[in-house]
Design an enzyme around this catalytic site. Structure first.
Site, PDB file in Angstrom:
ATOM      1  N   GLY A  62       0.825  -1.203   0.000  1.00 12.50           N
ATOM      2  CA  GLY A  62       0.000   0.000   0.000  1.00 12.50           C
ATOM      3  C   GLY A  62       0.855   1.247   0.000  1.00 12.50           C
ATOM      4  CB  SER A  63      -0.127   4.739  -0.715  1.00 14.36           C
ATOM      5  OG  SER A  63      -0.510   4.700  -2.036  1.00 14.36           O
TER       6      SER A  63
END
Lengths: 135, 401
Positions: A62-63
């Site tokens: 994820g970011s």
């Protein structure tokens, strides 16, 4: 009978809890902060709660900001995991865990992964680099 | 970890409490990854998110007196003034964005509010040591420019901006930039959208290795490379890739693997891309809106959409999210006028994952970005994922088939 394994500290802390295994990588943002239930489509833990669990998974994903955002909300609602056991530490997950003061370990021997089962009670001692399967 | 006198003084609090907190976190990070020392960074980018953790951390540092030695560019929250004109923003959300802006201003950030700083305003040279957070940014910095960054979190990048240092490990070191898995692309990758699907399909087969792509076109657009990196780093955890004959550390296959053999070879077929596409899209049907710009669209992409809607009428509202600089250029060049005439708009300084889109919760849209669809799951927004041309066609009909 308990079994103890060596591990490596990622983020400090000592805690006991129940194991929840994930074969998929994990993104804390895709967990409902109100319930601790995984909402990520097609994730192996979709629909299950990670609240108060010792979560065992390969790697974060994820970011660069969502791990911390997700962890923070879970921490505030008290529905977060107690500790993490990971295989591949990445900067995002490590930095987020340190800042959120969530105990995390890595470099766990293969033996552990062969023995550990969902629902086991384990003790994570990140400070001394020890993992104990208690039952 | 070996620290210089100045770094030790930062850790001891001589430069204030804020700098001390930042250095403490960086030393802990360095110890996890066995970094022997700190190195100086010359650029940083912070993935501001305007969410609780982001605001909590930056305010904590500001209150402790921290300021940035290397001013970071920052990600978007949302454009408060724009959204107050088209919808209702709650008092609470207004307070949060105002506090976020204020805190980043006080800490000395460069308020770009854009997630593609690597295309403008924060462009490194080959080999430069940097600290970039933001999932589309780290692969672009490492892969396309051959500059160096680890996959920083927003918080660790902010620490680097404050101390001007980062621990020496990971992708800052030559040996860790080596390609590991050869990805033979047998699928027909012909447009920017195919790079989205390719980026989303690869991580499951890759398992934490650095991919080296072969059999891809030798002249990809900046948007194609941006899409590839953004999706690789969303579906997985891939801060660097090589494309043989395209990226600077992969002039040849030998170059990409630093003379070693690939650990594995994987093949990506058209079937793989079609399958991942089917998995991540929501079901087709009537749509309520179209949303582009995750990551922020560049000027060419804005021009493409403007051209497609020129002289036509959209049945549903369409937004393109971009940087303020790109919006300004799009205004000068008439693209904004064309879009507005068709019923669309450009919104700058805004991310899709923000509370300003609350009026779209529970609704279904169309987008070209898997990343957009992935993160908005939490906001109960549904997305059919299609290439840009098909999105526009759907927006004109109000339906995706």
């Amino acid at each position: 009978m308990s079994e103890t394994y060596a591990c490596h500290k990622v983020s400090e802390g000592v805690i006991e809890g129940e194991v929840l295994l994930s074969t998929d990588d994990f993104c804390f943002y895709l967990v409902d902060p109100k319930t601790g239930i995984v909402i990520e489509k097609n994730h192996c833990l979709e629909g299950q709660s990670i609240a108060d669990k010792i979560l065992v998974f390969p790697s974060g994903k994820g970011s660069s900001v969502v791990q911390a955002d997700g962890m923070y909300q879970l921490k505030m609602s008290g529905k977060g995991p107690k500790a993490l056991i990971i295989k591949y530490p990445d900067t995002v997950l490590v930095a987020s865990s340190i800042i959120m003061e969530l105990p995390v370990v890595d470099r766990v021997p293969k033996d552990f992964y062969e023995h550990v089962k969902n629902g086991n009670q384990i003790r994570v001692d990140a400070d001394h680099g020890q993992l104990t399967i208690q039952s | 970890m070996q620290l210089t006198v100045e770094e030790q003084e930062m850790l001891d609090g001589k430069y204030g409490k804020g700098t001390q907190i930042a250095m403490k976190i960086q030393v802990a990070l360095g110890e996890v990854f066995d970094a022997p020392k700190m190195v100086q960074v010359s650029r940083t980018h912070v993935a501001l998110s305007n969410q609780e953790a982001d605001l909590w951390f930056v305010e904590k540092l500001v209150n402790a007196g921290a300021t940035c030695r290397v001013s970071p560019t920052v990600n978007p929250g949302f454009n408060l003034e724009y959204f107050q004109c088209i919808t209702t923003i709650s008092k609470e959300d207004e307070q949060t964005i105002r506090r976020t802006r204020q805190a980043y201003k006080e800490i000395g950030a460069t308020l770009t509010f854009d997630c593609t700083p690597y295309l403008e305003k924060n462009v490194p040279r080959f080999g430069e040591i940097t600290a970039f957070s933001e999932s589309s940014a780290t692969p672009f910095i490492n892969s396309v420019y051959g500059a160096r960054t680890n996959r920083e979190s927003a918080q660790s990048a902010l620490c680097a901006a404050i101390t001007g240092r980062t621990p020496l490990y990971g992708f800052l070191l030559d040996e860790n930039r080596k390609g590991q898995v050869l990805v033979d692309v047998q699928a027909d990758v012909k447009n920017d959208f195919d790079y989205q699907l390719l980026g989303y399909a690869v991580p499951k087969k890759l398992q934490f290795k650095t991919p080296v792509f072969v059999n891809l076109p030798t002249n990809p657009s900046p948007a194609a490379l941006m899409n590839l990196g953004a999706q690789l780093n969303t579906a997985g955890n891939v801060p660097m890739y090589h494309i043989v004959g395209v990226t600077p550390e992969a002039r040849t296959i030998e170059d990409a693997f630093q003379g070693d053999e690939p650990e594995r070879i994987i093949t990506i077929t058209q079937e793989d891309l079609d399958q991942v596409h089917a998995e991540i899209t929501d079901p087709v049907g009537k749509i309520d809106f179209a949303l582009f710009g995750c990551p922020h669209f560049n000027l060419n992409q804005v021009a493409q959409v403007a051209e497609l809607v020129k002289g036509k009428k959209l049945k549903v509202k369409l937004w393109i999210m971009t940087s303020s600089l790109t919006k300004e250029l799009a205004t000068r060049m008439g693209y904004l006028e064309t879009l507005q005439a068709a019923g669309g708009d450009i919104v700058d300084d805004t991310c899709m994952d923000q509370p300003c889109w609350e009026f779209l919760y529970g609704k279904k849209g169309v987008t070209d970005s898997p990343k957009c669809a992935y993160y908005t799951k939490r906001r109960n927004m549904q997305f059919v994922i299609r290439k840009v041309e098909d999105c526009i066609e759907a927006a004109m009909r109000g339906e995706v088939s």
